[in-house]
Every structure is written in structure tokens, then in C-alpha cells.
Design a protein around this motif. Sequence first.
Motif, PDB file in Angstrom:
ATOM      1  N   GLY A 123       0.812  -1.209   0.000  1.00  0.00           N
ATOM      2  CA  GLY A 123       0.000   0.000   0.000  1.00  0.00           C
ATOM      3  C   GLY A 123       0.844   1.257   0.000  1.00  0.00           C
ATOM      4  O   GLY A 123       0.555   2.218  -0.727  1.00  0.00           O
ATOM      5  N   ASN A 126       2.658   1.768  -3.373  1.00  0.00           N
ATOM      6  CA  ASN A 126       1.775   2.135  -4.485  1.00  0.00           C
ATOM      7  C   ASN A 126       0.939   3.374  -4.195  1.00  0.00           C
ATOM      8  O   ASN A 126       0.094   3.752  -5.013  1.00  0.00           O
ATOM      9  CB  ASN A 126       0.860   0.957  -4.829  1.00  0.00           C
ATOM     10  CG  ASN A 126       1.623  -0.194  -5.452  1.00  0.00           C
ATOM     11  OD1 ASN A 126       2.151  -0.073  -6.549  1.00  0.00           O
ATOM     12  ND2 ASN A 126       1.702  -1.312  -4.744  1.00  0.00           N
ATOM     13  N   SER A 127       1.171   4.002  -3.054  1.00  0.00           N
ATOM     14  CA  SER A 127       0.495   5.256  -2.751  1.00  0.00           C
ATOM     15  C   SER A 127       1.220   6.391  -3.453  1.00  0.00           C
ATOM     16  O   SER A 127       2.453   6.443  -3.485  1.00  0.00           O
ATOM     17  CB  SER A 127       0.481   5.515  -1.242  1.00  0.00           C
ATOM     18  OG  SER A 127       0.045   6.840  -0.967  1.00  0.00           O
ATOM     19  N   THR A 128       0.459   7.298  -4.027  1.00  0.00           N
ATOM     20  CA  THR A 128       1.070   8.448  -4.700  1.00  0.00           C
ATOM     21  C   THR A 128       1.378   9.578  -3.725  1.00  0.00           C
ATOM     22  O   THR A 128       1.886  10.615  -4.131  1.00  0.00           O
ATOM     23  CB  THR A 128       0.128   8.990  -5.792  1.00  0.00           C
ATOM     24  OG1 THR A 128      -1.113   9.382  -5.185  1.00  0.00           O
ATOM     25  CG2 THR A 128      -0.111   7.945  -6.861  1.00  0.00           C
ATOM     26  N   HIS A 129       1.088   9.382  -2.446  1.00  0.00           N
ATOM     27  CA  HIS A 129       1.196  10.490  -1.497  1.00  0.00           C
ATOM     28  C   HIS A 129       2.261  10.302  -0.422  1.00  0.00           C
ATOM     29  O   HIS A 129       2.385  11.122   0.473  1.00  0.00           O
ATOM     30  CB  HIS A 129      -0.163  10.720  -0.813  1.00  0.00           C
ATOM     31  CG  HIS A 129      -1.284  10.977  -1.759  1.00  0.00           C
ATOM     32  ND1 HIS A 129      -2.219  10.020  -2.081  1.00  0.00           N
ATOM     33  CD2 HIS A 129      -1.610  12.072  -2.484  1.00  0.00           C
ATOM     34  CE1 HIS A 129      -3.090  10.519  -2.948  1.00  0.00           C
ATOM     35  NE2 HIS A 129      -2.731  11.751  -3.205  1.00  0.00           N
ATOM     36  N   TRP A 130       3.046   9.202  -0.482  1.00  0.00           N
ATOM     37  CA  TRP A 130       4.020   8.978   0.594  1.00  0.00           C
ATOM     38  C   TRP A 130       5.221   9.893   0.479  1.00  0.00           C
ATOM     39  O   TRP A 130       5.914  10.147   1.460  1.00  0.00           O
ATOM     40  CB  TRP A 130       4.471   7.517   0.617  1.00  0.00           C
ATOM     41  CG  TRP A 130       5.304   7.072  -0.555  1.00  0.00           C
ATOM     42  CD1 TRP A 130       4.858   6.411  -1.663  1.00  0.00           C
ATOM     43  CD2 TRP A 130       6.712   7.224  -0.730  1.00  0.00           C
ATOM     44  NE1 TRP A 130       5.890   6.168  -2.524  1.00  0.00           N
ATOM     45  CE2 TRP A 130       7.043   6.658  -1.981  1.00  0.00           C
ATOM     46  CE3 TRP A 130       7.724   7.802   0.032  1.00  0.00           C
ATOM     47  CZ2 TRP A 130       8.344   6.640  -2.477  1.00  0.00           C
ATOM     48  CZ3 TRP A 130       9.014   7.775  -0.463  1.00  0.00           C
ATOM     49  CH2 TRP A 130       9.319   7.210  -1.701  1.00  0.00           C
ATOM     50  N   GLN A 141      -3.706  13.759   2.717  1.00  0.00           N
ATOM     51  CA  GLN A 141      -4.148  12.625   1.915  1.00  0.00           C
ATOM     52  C   GLN A 141      -3.458  11.343   2.348  1.00  0.00           C
ATOM     53  O   GLN A 141      -4.056  10.264   2.339  1.00  0.00           O
ATOM     54  CB  GLN A 141      -3.865  12.888   0.429  1.00  0.00           C
ATOM     55  CG  GLN A 141      -4.367  11.792  -0.499  1.00  0.00           C
ATOM     56  CD  GLN A 141      -5.864  11.587  -0.407  1.00  0.00           C
ATOM     57  OE1 GLN A 141      -6.640  12.551  -0.468  1.00  0.00           O
ATOM     58  NE2 GLN A 141      -6.286  10.330  -0.255  1.00  0.00           N
ATOM     59  N   PHE A 142      -2.175  11.462   2.764  1.00  0.00           N
ATOM     60  CA  PHE A 142      -1.448  10.277   3.215  1.00  0.00           C
ATOM     61  C   PHE A 142      -2.095   9.686   4.465  1.00  0.00           C
ATOM     62  O   PHE A 142      -2.165   8.461   4.612  1.00  0.00           O
ATOM     63  CB  PHE A 142       0.009  10.629   3.481  1.00  0.00           C
ATOM     64  CG  PHE A 142       0.860   9.449   3.878  1.00  0.00           C
ATOM     65  CD1 PHE A 142       1.155   8.460   2.959  1.00  0.00           C
ATOM     66  CD2 PHE A 142       1.350   9.322   5.169  1.00  0.00           C
ATOM     67  CE1 PHE A 142       1.935   7.357   3.316  1.00  0.00           C
ATOM     68  CE2 PHE A 142       2.128   8.235   5.534  1.00  0.00           C
ATOM     69  CZ  PHE A 142       2.417   7.251   4.605  1.00  0.00           C
ATOM     70  N   ASP A 145      -4.818   7.710   3.321  1.00  0.00           N
ATOM     71  CA  ASP A 145      -4.303   6.492   2.690  1.00  0.00           C
ATOM     72  C   ASP A 145      -3.957   5.430   3.734  1.00  0.00           C
ATOM     73  O   ASP A 145      -4.196   4.239   3.526  1.00  0.00           O
ATOM     74  CB  ASP A 145      -3.054   6.802   1.864  1.00  0.00           C
ATOM     75  CG  ASP A 145      -3.377   7.548   0.579  1.00  0.00           C
ATOM     76  OD1 ASP A 145      -4.572   7.670   0.244  1.00  0.00           O
ATOM     77  OD2 ASP A 145      -2.437   8.025  -0.079  1.00  0.00           O
ATOM     78  N   ALA A 148      -6.999   3.658   4.767  1.00  0.00           N
ATOM     79  CA  ALA A 148      -7.472   2.806   3.685  1.00  0.00           C
ATOM     80  C   ALA A 148      -6.602   1.554   3.546  1.00  0.00           C
ATOM     81  O   ALA A 148      -7.117   0.458   3.276  1.00  0.00           O
ATOM     82  CB  ALA A 148      -7.475   3.594   2.371  1.00  0.00           C
ATOM     83  N   MET A 149      -5.287   1.698   3.743  1.00  0.00           N
ATOM     84  CA  MET A 149      -4.386   0.550   3.665  1.00  0.00           C
ATOM     85  C   MET A 149      -4.709  -0.478   4.746  1.00  0.00           C
ATOM     86  O   MET A 149      -4.729  -1.691   4.494  1.00  0.00           O
ATOM     87  CB  MET A 149      -2.931   1.008   3.828  1.00  0.00           C
ATOM     88  CG  MET A 149      -2.378   1.814   2.689  1.00  0.00           C
ATOM     89  SD  MET A 149      -0.729   2.432   3.120  1.00  0.00           S
ATOM     90  CE  MET A 149      -0.619   3.872   2.054  1.00  0.00           C
TER      91      MET A 149
END
Length: 334
Positions: A123, A126-130, A141-142, A145, A148-149
Motif C-alpha cells: 500500500g 503504491n500510494s502516490t502520497h508517501w 491525503q497520506f 491512505d 485505507a491501507m
Amino acid sequence: PDLEADSQETRNRNHTSFSALRSGYNDLEKKRQRRSVRCNVDQAIRYAGQTDRGRKREVNQDHFMAAALGRSLRVEASSLEIDSGSRLFGNALGHLLLVADGMGGHRAGDRASELAIQYLIAGVLNSTHWLFEPGDQAETQFNMDLKAMLLAAHRAIVADSRTEASYHGMGTTLTMSYIVWGKMWIVHAGDTRCYLFRNGTLEQITHDHTMAEQFYGRDAASSVRSPWANVLWNALGADAKEITASLYEVDLRLGDRILLCSDGLNKHVSDDQIASFLGQPLEPQAICASLIDLANQGGGSDNITTIVEVEVRTLYTIDVSSPESAETTTEERA
């Protein structure tokens, strides 16, 4: 003649203004050169992890991971002397620490804790916000995320538990910390713990999701004696419909030490004992081993996992009292 006189006067005035500006600049430059400047120019984070079966359990159902997170690229084709398929890596931009304590039968708990860590790692990758700096808009947003993970990992474990009879009801706790220097984010479910050691004081950051803590709060003595001490109201899997993801944010300081552990440690090792080891100038691996040995000496009734992380920064003091002789001193603090 009048025009020529005006032009000469203008040139004289401009020359005077430029000379004053240059003189002022030189004065500022001299002051700057006399000033000692201290700045942080480098950072290193050291960590280690260890897990042990304990003295009473037949298998170890704990899993952990400590990893540096950074940019990389895979070379597909190049005229350079680099093999296709090779990876090139940049410096570490963040750090991940995870501990999971599985529950279930002989194989089920081990599988649940392994799946939890695999899903959280996937997760994050593949997160665009880390990839952000503390304070960025992407930080909000992270945080979303992370929840959600954890929810995705929970649902995957529940689904996997229905694929084989021996996996039925399997579950796991999970505590993950994500560190970008200056700040730490924690996502948590269950009774694995994250501690912060600062200036000789140990603080438990996470709350245990046990019925005992629901009844008694943070009163450790009551929780340990309670028959509800090992009963979780929140964990990944365990055929639960939903999960509560607890999030914590911690501002880090130079010299902080962080400990993640499964409950096999704190069942036999007190907070005062943990603090005594974290307060010593020991390497992370030595602290992990010492804490596990102490838990086994106290009974070793459960699997025991520890991750110790140490913040280290190198500070450079640059003395530029004269442009010709600049001295640099280095101070390392942990």
C-alpha cells in the motif's frame, strides 16, 4: 553647457549612490563573515529488529520489518555499462517500521501477521502520497491512505481466512510507523505498541485495543491482572466486519529513540526496565537482544518482537571569522 552640467551632476550622484550601496554591502559581508553559522547538513537513522519464539509457544506468529523508503529506477536499456533490469537507488526519503502479532491456530496466526505486513508495504509503495515533506498538502491525503491501507489489509485477511479451514478466524495486530525526519506517523490496531523515549522519559504513544484498557484505561497494574488483558476488541481479520484504524502524529527531536514491540515484551518487562535500556548508549541491535533476553528471563510466555530506532544527526558548525580560514567542527548526537 547647461545640459552637460546636468549630466555631470547626475553621473556624480549615481556614482555616490553606487559607492554607498557597495560600502553598505561590504559592511554586511563583514558582519556575515564574523558570524558563526550552525546548520544541520546530514542525517542518519539507525535501527534494528529481532523476534523470538519465547519459552512457551511452539511457533512464532510475530512478524516485523524495518526498511528505508526512497526513489529508484529500473534500467530497461542504456549505452552505459549497466545491465538491463538493474535498479539504481537514491537516498532514503522515509523509513518504515512494522510489527504484527498473529492470532489463530498453528499456521493461521503466522499467515495473518505476514499478510498484514505485505499489504501495508504494498500500500505504501503504491500510494502516490508517501513522498512529501511534513506540512505538505499531500500529508492530509497520506493520513487517509493509511486508514485505507489498514482496512484493505483487514478485508484481505478476512477473505483469506475463508479459503482454508485451518485459517478460519485468523487475525493479527499491527503497528506501523512512517518516519520523515522531524515527524512520525503511526497507524495502529491491536495491542502491539509504539514507545517514544525522550530526555530520559518513556512514553507509550499507542493505546492497547484490549477490553482491559477499555475498562481500566492506562492503569497497567489493573490491565495485567484483568482476565480481559488479552481480549482484543480491535484487530485485523478475526472475522470482524470492520476495523478501527488509530492514527498518531509525533514531532521528533534530536536524540529521540523509538521502540515498536509485540505484547510478549511488555507482559514481562516493565516500562522502567525498557527506559533503562533505551537510555544507555547502546546500538539498536544490542537493545533489541537485551530486551528479548529480559522478557524470556521473566517467563517468555509469548512470542517477543522488538524494533529499536535511533535518530542520529551530524551538526556542522562553520566559523567564518575570516574568508581565508574557515573551520568546521562536527558533533554527532544520538
